[in-house]
Design an enzyme around this catalytic site. Structure first.
Site, PDB file in Angstrom:
ATOM      1  CB  CYS A  35      -1.273 -31.862 -11.235  1.00 36.19           C
ATOM      2  SG  CYS A  35       0.035 -30.749 -10.644  1.00 36.19           S
ATOM      3  CG  HIS A  93       3.092  -6.294  -4.252  1.00 38.44           C
ATOM      4  ND1 HIS A  93       3.552  -5.432  -3.298  1.00 38.44           N
ATOM      5  CD2 HIS A  93       3.680  -5.909  -5.408  1.00 38.44           C
ATOM      6  CE1 HIS A  93       4.392  -4.557  -3.848  1.00 38.44           C
ATOM      7  NE2 HIS A  93       4.469  -4.837  -5.132  1.00 38.44           N
ATOM      8  CG  ASN A 152       1.974   7.593   4.883  1.00 42.61           C
ATOM      9  OD1 ASN A 152       2.163   7.153   6.004  1.00 42.61           O
ATOM     10  ND2 ASN A 152       2.444   7.016   3.795  1.00 42.61           N
ATOM     11  CB  VAL A 212      -0.512 -10.058  -0.030  1.00 43.67           C
ATOM     12  CG1 VAL A 212       0.434  -9.514  -1.087  1.00 43.67           C
ATOM     13  CG2 VAL A 212       0.200 -10.223   1.313  1.00 43.67           C
ATOM     14  CG  ASP A 213      -4.233  -7.248   4.170  1.00 45.12           C
ATOM     15  OD1 ASP A 213      -5.080  -6.978   3.292  1.00 45.12           O
ATOM     16  OD2 ASP A 213      -3.676  -6.374   4.865  1.00 45.12           O
ATOM     17  CB  THR A 237       2.219   3.214   0.104  1.00 45.12           C
ATOM     18  OG1 THR A 237       3.354   2.534  -0.426  1.00 45.12           O
ATOM     19  CG2 THR A 237       1.993   4.495  -0.672  1.00 45.12           C
TER      20      THR A 237
END
Length: 200
Positions: free
Chosen positions: A110, A79, A173, A63-64, A148
């Site tokens: 809003c 994600h 990995n 998410v970076d 991962t």
């Protein structure tokens, strides 16, 4: 302060409903840390691979936003994105790249409270993004699994889908994972070390 909490205790809709300011303080801290990070050679190699191959699709659980900063476009962020905020009232999304947000929790035009644009524990993945990720895996000739743990589902299942459809699957990995024995090749090392070598 954050050592007193587990991510699973803060990254949930229930935690946000209980104490949105606390959850935002944690995300604000994370945004500050991420803002100081730079894309590595692995991020840059993937951006170059995309430029070389028009059919290349980058699916990430990260998410970076480092893939974006490395020059990748059209990244499928299953994600979400820590630099996106979404109003819990009207659903409006916007990008906010400030390392620190001055007023927590931030507010939408809003008047509703905004939340981080990431997928929390117990939430579904974004349907359109996930459908495109599945389609990419389904049509892949080569599927790379990079850095991962291969234990967070449903994303971990993409490699199995690609393999079932006949793709060659290569894992990159630093450590063995649950899929290491089921892939066509498992390369030990960091993405920053191995991906540039694969390109050259």
């Amino acid at each position: 302060m954050w050592r007193e909490y587990r991510a699973e205790d803060l990254a949930t809709p229930e935690a946000f409903a209980r104490d949105p300011k606390l959850v935002w303080e944690w995300y604000d801290w994370r945004r500050g840390v991420i803002a100081g990070a730079q894309p590595n050679a692995g991020h840059r190699a993937l951006a170059e691979l995309a430029r070389r191959s028009p059919k290349f699709t980058l699916v990430t659980q990260n998410v970076d936003g480092l893939h974006d900063r490395a020059g990748s476009t059209g990244v499928l962020k299953v994600h979400g994105d820590i630099w996106t905020v979404r109003c819990v009232s009207c659903g409006r999304e916007r990008e906010d790249r400030r390392a620190s947000i001055p007023e927590l929790p931030p507010r939408c035009t809003c008047g509703g409270i905004e939340r981080p644009g990431v997928v929390w524990f117990g939430e579904s993945l974004p349907g359109d993004v996930w459908a495109r990720a599945e389609d990419a895996a389904h049509n892949a000739d080569l599927f790379l699994i990079i850095g991962t743990s291969a234990v967070v589902y449903p994303a971990a299942g993409l490699a199995e889908l690609a393999k079932a459809r006949g793709a060659r699957v290569v894992e990159i990995n630093i450590a063995e994972t649950p899929v290491s024995h089921r892939v066509d090749a498992s390369l030990r090392g960091s993405a920053a070390e191995i991906l540039p070598q694969l390109l050259s």
